[in-house]
Scaffold this active site. Structure first.
Site, PDB file in Angstrom:
ATOM      1  N   GLN A   1     -15.402 130.201  43.365  1.00  0.00           N
ATOM      2  CA  GLN A   1     -15.713 128.940  44.027  1.00  0.00           C
ATOM      3  C   GLN A   1     -16.632 129.119  45.234  1.00  0.00           C
ATOM      4  OE1 GLN A   1     -11.297 127.252  43.838  1.00  0.00           O
ATOM      5  NE2 GLN A   1     -12.761 125.695  44.447  1.00  0.00           N
ATOM      6  N   HIS A   2     -17.249 127.996  45.623  1.00  0.00           N
ATOM      7  CA  HIS A   2     -17.921 127.807  46.911  1.00  0.00           C
ATOM      8  C   HIS A   2     -19.290 128.465  47.040  1.00  0.00           C
ATOM      9  CE1 HIS A   2     -14.061 126.332  48.157  1.00  0.00           C
ATOM     10  NE2 HIS A   2     -13.507 127.526  48.229  1.00  0.00           N
TER      11      HIS A   2
ATOM     12  N   ASP B   1     -12.551 129.051  39.521  1.00  0.00           N
ATOM     13  CA  ASP B   1     -11.571 130.024  39.022  1.00  0.00           C
ATOM     14  C   ASP B   1     -10.134 129.584  39.263  1.00  0.00           C
ATOM     15  OD1 ASP B   1     -11.762 130.400  41.786  1.00  0.00           O
ATOM     16  OD2 ASP B   1     -12.264 132.530  41.663  1.00  0.00           O
TER      17      ASP B   1
END
Length: 496
Positions: free
Chosen positions: A84-85, A245
């Site tokens: 992520q991110h 994820d």
């Protein structure tokens, strides 16, 4: 659908890509192809070239095809779950303009603080996005890029998350899902769309962003001819929107609207996370109030320092990671890379409470305790965000589902049991992120609910470990040190 078809669930994590070849009907894992990533950067920097992710996906699929022995024609769908991110900026041809800024890149901490203040504080952010900007969030990274590399930001023709980048390579479509989008801090979990005011605040043109699919299981396209040739797979197979994820792991565990709700999960990996799927939209500044991949919500707390930090302490002490004992009077907060929860991005590790009789094994045990305490302390807030009372005996008796690499380590498991006082379930299914992605691929190919797909698969027998008496002495000792040290020694608010 004919029998014996196969879907591929891709776990594109910080360190590697895994491609899980999964029987569509039974969930049986036929093979897992693997390929490594490269992470660079010193100090607070953590970056990877997105082209390495694409090459790793190609290599992992090739390895999985070879290991499984199946015919490529048996594959009917593919989905990507990604870290992520991360901030991926592309040119007009879809090529990266620079290495991606990863989730654990902490250089954008000043930008996160400034953004939080600019909107009116933490509560204003949680009301819109469910989360408060921290260094991990993509909005903070974009703001860092604008301030530190303005030429790159100006040249960007597209902005993507890691899983978006790979899904676009597979399908030719610029698309994301609500789950991963909810980790950007420019997507509103209140409205289910990008927030125009937040995009204006960070100077991000919405035309640079991908379309948001209805869910991570939505079929967003078909495998293109170019991608099929690169992967050795049939063109035209279903490509799901995919997700982040953590959202994918929840699907793999059967958490969601068609399965378990409000049952906490603790993941021990490079990061430590605690999360649960809930029908209640969370709004707590202490948590990331994500959307889940299936239309529910996924309140989550994430720490930066978990298995790698403890392994580093073991190496410094010259011990095997399993050669640990309870920490005694020693407290070790292993915040080697700063910390995200609590929000202490400039912190370093802290050791206190040494005595003449403190042993190296106790110091290693104290590192385990510090890492486990940090993620467990968010559990009560997580439960409250789900509308539950942590003191309710029924809620307190719900087992923790323990996943990640640490779930396979005896010391990790026993430390969680001792500090939580809860029963622990170690799921029988392996590769939960990839398994969840496989369920998304199966859902995209069949139109089924992905959580219901996972619930119907036979993925192994869970291990249930009974609760042990909670070690409140250790819990209170660690909590006292963190409370007193957060401001003067760890560089954060004393209430962290």
């Amino acid at each position: 659908m004919p029998p014996h078809t196969v879907v591929i669930g891709v776990d594109s994590s910080t360190q590697s890509t895994k491609a899980a070849f999964t029987d569509t009907a039974t969930g049986r894992l036929l093979a897992v192809g693997r390929a490594p990533h490269v992470v660079t950067g010193e100090g607070g920097a953590r970056e990877s070239d997105p082209e390495i992710w694409w090459q790793a996906l190609r290599d992992a699929v090739a390895a999985g095809l070879k290991e499984s022995g199946i015919a490529a024609a048996d594959v009917v769908g593919i989905a990507v779950a990604g870290q992520q991110h991360g901030l991926v900026v592309l040119d007009a041809e879809g090529r990266p303009l620079r290495p991606a800024l990863l989730w654990n890149d902490t250089r954008s901490a000043p930008q996160a603080a400034a953004l939080t203040a600019a909107l009116g504080g933490p509560d204003a952010w949680t009301a819109r996005t469910g989360s408060v900007p921290v260094a991990a969030m993509t909005a903070s990274k974009w703001q860092w890029l604008r301030e530190n590399e303005p030429e790159t930001a100006e040249a960007a023709a597209a902005v993507r998350l890691p899983h978006d980048f790979l899904t676009e390579r597979l399908s030719g479509r610029a698309v994301t899902d609500p789950g991963d989008a909810s980790g950007t801090c420019w997507y509103s979990t209140a409205t289910g769309a990008y927030d125009p005011e937040l995009l204006a605040l960070i100077g991000l043109d919405p035309a640079l962003l991908p379309e948001v699919a209805e869910s991570g299981a939505a079929r967003v396209g078909s495998l293109t001819e170019a991608a099929a040739e690169a992967l050795g797979l049939p063109a035209g197979i279903a490509v799901a929107a995919g997700t982040g994820d953590n959202m994918s792991a929840a699907v793999g565990l059967g958490l969601g609207g068609a399965g378990l709700l409000d049952h906490p999960v603790l993941s021990l990996g490079t990061s430590g996370t605690v999360f649960a799927a809930s029908a209640t939209r969370p709004a707590s500044a202490a948590l990331s109030g994500f959307a889940a991949a299936d239309g529910t919500y996924l309140p989550l707390a994430c720490t930066l320092n978990c298995t790698l930090a403890v392994d580093r302490v073991a190496a410094l002490l010259g011990l095997d990671r399993a050669d640990a004992a309870p920490g005694g009077e020693a407290v070790l907060l292993p915040y080697l890379d700063g910390e995200r929860t609590p929000d202490l991005p400039t912190a370093a590790g802290l050791l206190t409470g040494l005595r003449h009789d403190t042993t190296p094994r106790q110091l290693l045990g104290a590192a385990y305790e510090g890492a486990v305490f940090t993620v467990l302390r968010a559990l009560d807030e997580l439960l409250r965000a789900c509308g539950l009372d942590p003191a309710d005996p029924e809620v307190a008796g719900r087992p923790l589902r323990l996943i990640g690499g640490g779930a396979q380590g005896r010391v990790w498991v026993e430390t969680v049991r001792r500090l939580s006082g809860r029963p622990v379930i170690v799921p029988g299914a392996g590769e939960l992120v990839a398994l969840g992605a496989a369920a998304l691929a199966a859902a995209a190919a069949t139109g089924a609910d992905p959580v219901a797909v996972t619930a119907g698969w036979d993925t192994g027998e869970d291990l249930l470990l009974d609760a042990v008496e909670r070690d409140l002495t250790a819990w209170n000792r660690i909590g006292s040190v963190l409370e007193r040290a957060a401001g003067p020694l760890l560089g954060g608010d004393s209430q962290a």
